[in-house]
Structure formats: C-alpha cells, structure tokens
Motif scaffolding. Structure first.
Motif, short mmCIF file in Angstrom:
data_model
loop_
_atom_site.label_atom_id
_atom_site.label_comp_id
_atom_site.label_asym_id
_atom_site.label_seq_id
_atom_site.Cartn_x
_atom_site.Cartn_y
_atom_site.Cartn_z
N ALA A 27 0.83 -1.20 0.00
CA ALA A 27 0.00 0.00 0.00
C ALA A 27 0.86 1.26 0.00
O ALA A 27 0.55 2.25 -0.67
N LEU A 28 1.98 1.22 0.73
CA LEU A 28 2.90 2.35 0.75
C LEU A 28 3.53 2.55 -0.63
O LEU A 28 3.69 3.68 -1.09
N VAL A 29 3.89 1.45 -1.29
CA VAL A 29 4.48 1.56 -2.63
C VAL A 29 3.46 2.09 -3.62
O VAL A 29 3.79 2.89 -4.51
N ASP A 30 2.20 1.69 -3.49
CA ASP A 30 1.16 2.23 -4.35
C ASP A 30 1.07 3.75 -4.18
O ASP A 30 0.92 4.49 -5.17
N GLU A 31 1.15 4.20 -2.95
CA GLU A 31 1.08 5.63 -2.68
C GLU A 31 2.28 6.36 -3.27
O GLU A 31 2.15 7.44 -3.86
N LEU A 32 3.44 5.77 -3.14
CA LEU A 32 4.65 6.38 -3.72
C LEU A 32 4.56 6.42 -5.24
O LEU A 32 4.94 7.41 -5.87
N ASP A 59 16.68 -2.56 -1.11
CA ASP A 59 15.91 -3.79 -1.29
C ASP A 59 14.76 -3.92 -0.31
O ASP A 59 14.30 -5.03 -0.01
N VAL A 60 14.28 -2.80 0.21
CA VAL A 60 13.02 -2.81 0.96
C VAL A 60 11.90 -3.17 -0.01
O VAL A 60 11.02 -3.98 0.29
N VAL A 61 11.94 -2.54 -1.18
CA VAL A 61 11.04 -2.91 -2.28
C VAL A 61 11.82 -3.87 -3.16
O VAL A 61 12.76 -3.46 -3.86
N ALA A 62 11.47 -5.14 -3.11
CA ALA A 62 12.24 -6.17 -3.81
C ALA A 62 11.30 -7.27 -4.29
O ALA A 62 10.09 -7.25 -4.00
N GLY A 63 11.88 -8.23 -5.01
CA GLY A 63 11.11 -9.40 -5.43
C GLY A 63 9.91 -9.05 -6.28
O GLY A 63 9.98 -8.19 -7.16
N ALA A 68 6.49 -5.88 -10.02
CA ALA A 68 5.18 -5.30 -10.31
C ALA A 68 5.29 -3.79 -10.53
O ALA A 68 4.62 -3.22 -11.40
N LEU A 69 6.15 -3.15 -9.74
CA LEU A 69 6.36 -1.71 -9.91
C LEU A 69 6.99 -1.43 -11.27
O LEU A 69 6.65 -0.45 -11.94
N GLY A 70 7.92 -2.29 -11.70
CA GLY A 70 8.51 -2.13 -13.02
C GLY A 70 7.47 -2.21 -14.12
O GLY A 70 7.48 -1.40 -15.07
N VAL A 91 11.96 6.01 -12.34
CA VAL A 91 11.67 4.90 -11.42
C VAL A 91 12.14 3.58 -12.03
O VAL A 91 12.75 2.74 -11.34
N LEU A 92 11.88 3.39 -13.33
CA LEU A 92 12.33 2.16 -13.97
C LEU A 92 13.85 2.07 -13.96
O LEU A 92 14.42 0.98 -13.82
N ASP A 93 14.52 3.21 -14.06
CA ASP A 93 15.97 3.24 -13.96
C ASP A 93 16.43 2.73 -12.59
O ASP A 93 17.39 1.96 -12.49
N MET A 94 15.74 3.13 -11.53
CA MET A 94 16.07 2.63 -10.19
C MET A 94 15.98 1.11 -10.14
O MET A 94 16.82 0.43 -9.54
N ILE A 95 14.94 0.58 -10.78
CA ILE A 95 14.66 -0.86 -10.71
C ILE A 95 15.67 -1.66 -11.53
O ILE A 95 16.23 -2.64 -11.06
N VAL A 96 15.91 -1.22 -12.76
CA VAL A 96 16.85 -1.94 -13.62
C VAL A 96 18.26 -1.83 -13.07
O VAL A 96 19.07 -2.75 -13.19
N SER A 97 18.57 -0.71 -12.41
CA SER A 97 19.89 -0.55 -11.79
C SER A 97 20.13 -1.57 -10.69
O SER A 97 21.29 -1.89 -10.39
N ARG A 98 19.08 -2.10 -10.09
CA ARG A 98 19.23 -3.13 -9.07
C ARG A 98 19.39 -4.52 -9.68
O ARG A 98 19.52 -5.51 -8.96
#
Length: 265
Positions: A27-32, A59-63, A68-70, A91-98
């Motif tokens: 729910a927090l990620v949805d809000e962000l 990696d708080v937001v992971a897996g 799903a965020l990507g 945001v996608l840059d943050m995800i792919v960078s991980r």
C-alpha cells in the motif's frame, strides 16, 4: 491537481527511510507510485522520490513487489501526462539498476523514448520534466544490463537523436544522452561495426545540413556527438560519482566515426 498523500514522507526521510508501522508495504508503494506521477513538483520530485529511491536501493522494495512496480512504470510510458511518462523512466531506472529485467520493459521504453514530443526541461508550474535526460539515463542503464543486447540500445539512441523536434536542448540533455550512449558502448561484446554504424547513420543525416540555419534536432544531435567524443577519449563512469572510469569498446574506431560525423557541421 495534486492529491494529498496519506503518509508524511518527510518524516520517513527524517527517520532514515524507516518503513512506517501499521501499513502494508504494498500500500505504501502504491502511494509512492502515485506520487511519482503527481503534477505538483514538490510531491513528485520531493520526499516521495527520495523514499522510493532509498527503498529500492536498500531492497526494501524487492522481489515480486519491485517487479510489479517495473510493469507499472512500463505501462506509464503511455500516460497522457508528460510528468508521469518522464518520471516513469526515472523509477524504472532505479529498478533496472538493481539488476531486475523484463524484456517488456525495454520494449515499452523503446516505443516511447524516440517518439516523445514533449522535451521541455523545466516548466514553471510542473517543475522538472526532462524526458530526454531521464530517458537517456535509463538508456544507459539498459545498455549496461547483461540481459539487454547493446546493439538495439545504440539503434534506439540514434532514433532519439534523429527524431525531428523544434525543441533545443538547454538543460544538459546532450551530456546526459552522451553518457547513456557511452555506458552502452562499454559492453565488450560489441563489434566494431555495431559501435560505429549508428554514428554513421547520424552522420548521413547531419551532412544534409552543412549550410544555413541548423534545425534544433541537428544542433541537439551534433552537441551530443561532441560530448560523446570526449567520453570516447577519456572513458565513462559506470554509474555515477565514485564509480570507475570504463573504456569504450573499440574506442579509436568510435572516435574516428564521430570526427567524420562532426566534420560537415
């Protein structure tokens, strides 16, 4: 119109990005995610951006949640609002960078980036938009990802540079684009032909504008190639300050191709 957030994100920042108690993480990620498309730059480019970046990096937001965020950000490239499209790239840059990757993400990015027509850097009400620069950052991150073939990334860079636009880069978009391309060019598996073909396509387009006033897209392309020429000679940082300088694959051939391309202009 900005929508008030349910969470005090400034307090989350002050607590070293600790996850607030009492609410599910999804729910927090949805809000962000909603905040990162907000038209109010104080929301979109403020504390929520800092929190989401920290949570992805740590990696708080992971897996599955990060995957799903990507997918959500890839779909957002079709949003009618420029601020949503542009910040989806961040945001996608943050995800792919991980290290995360899904072929559908690059496909969505490839459809959006060269076709984007709103290339404004900063808007007095919307704040930073910067689609060309944000896209360039993601281009370089895709270009460095081992699951993404670097050749199509270079083709995509050429398509963006040669797309006709009346917008003249004024907020260092040329340098950001050159950096994204240079990072892609560090891939050792690239052939010399792959490294120079996209430059030669750019050269052919520039050569048609030897005389007379240069259209904005010609100036943007030439300035980007000049910035890339510096990086071809010095190397490029892998990700940012403090990361090592990496040489470009077939650097001398790239340098020669850039000099030939820039000669007429």
């Amino acid at each position: 119109m900005s929508v008030p957030t349910a969470t005090d994100w400034s307090e989350v920042c002050a607590r070293d990005f600790a996850v607030p108690a009492g609410r599910p993480l999804d729910a927090l990620v949805d809000e962000l995610a909603a905040a990162l498309a907000d038209p109010d730059p104080l929301v979109r480019d403020g504390d929520p951006y800092a929190v989401l970046g920290a949570w992805i990096e740590r990696d708080v937001v992971a897996g599955e949640l990060r995957t799903a965020l990507g997918h959500r950000m890839a779909a957002r490239f079709g949003d009618p609002a420029i601020e949503a499209r542009s910040f989806a790239a961040l945001v996608l840059d943050m995800i792919v960078s991980r290290g995360d990757h899904d072929p559908a993400w690059f496909g969505a990015f490839a459809r959006w980036y060269p076709a984007e027509t709103d290339l404004r850097g900063h808007h007095p009400e919307l704040g930073w938009l910067h689609a060309a620069a944000h896209g360039a950052d993601l281009l370089g991150t895709f270009g460095r990802h081992p699951a993404v073939a670097p050749g199509p990334v270079l083709d995509l860079a050429a398509a963006r540079l040669l797309a006709r636009t009346d917008h003249l880069f004024g907020q260092r978009e040329d340098e950001r684009t050159a950096t994204g391309v240079a990072r892609t060019l560090t891939r050792p598996e690239l052939t010399e032909k792959e490294c120079v073909d996209w430059v030669e396509r750019s050269a052919a387009a520039l050569a048609d504008h030897r005389r007379g006033p240069a259209p904005a897209w010609v100036s943007n392309c030439a300035r980007t190639l000049r910035a890339l020429l510096v990086l071809a000679r010095t190397g490029v940082r892998a990700a940012g300050p403090g990361t090592p300088l990496l040489p470009l694959a077939h650097g001398p051939a790239v340098t020669d191709a850039l000099l030939r391309a820039l000669g007429p202009v």
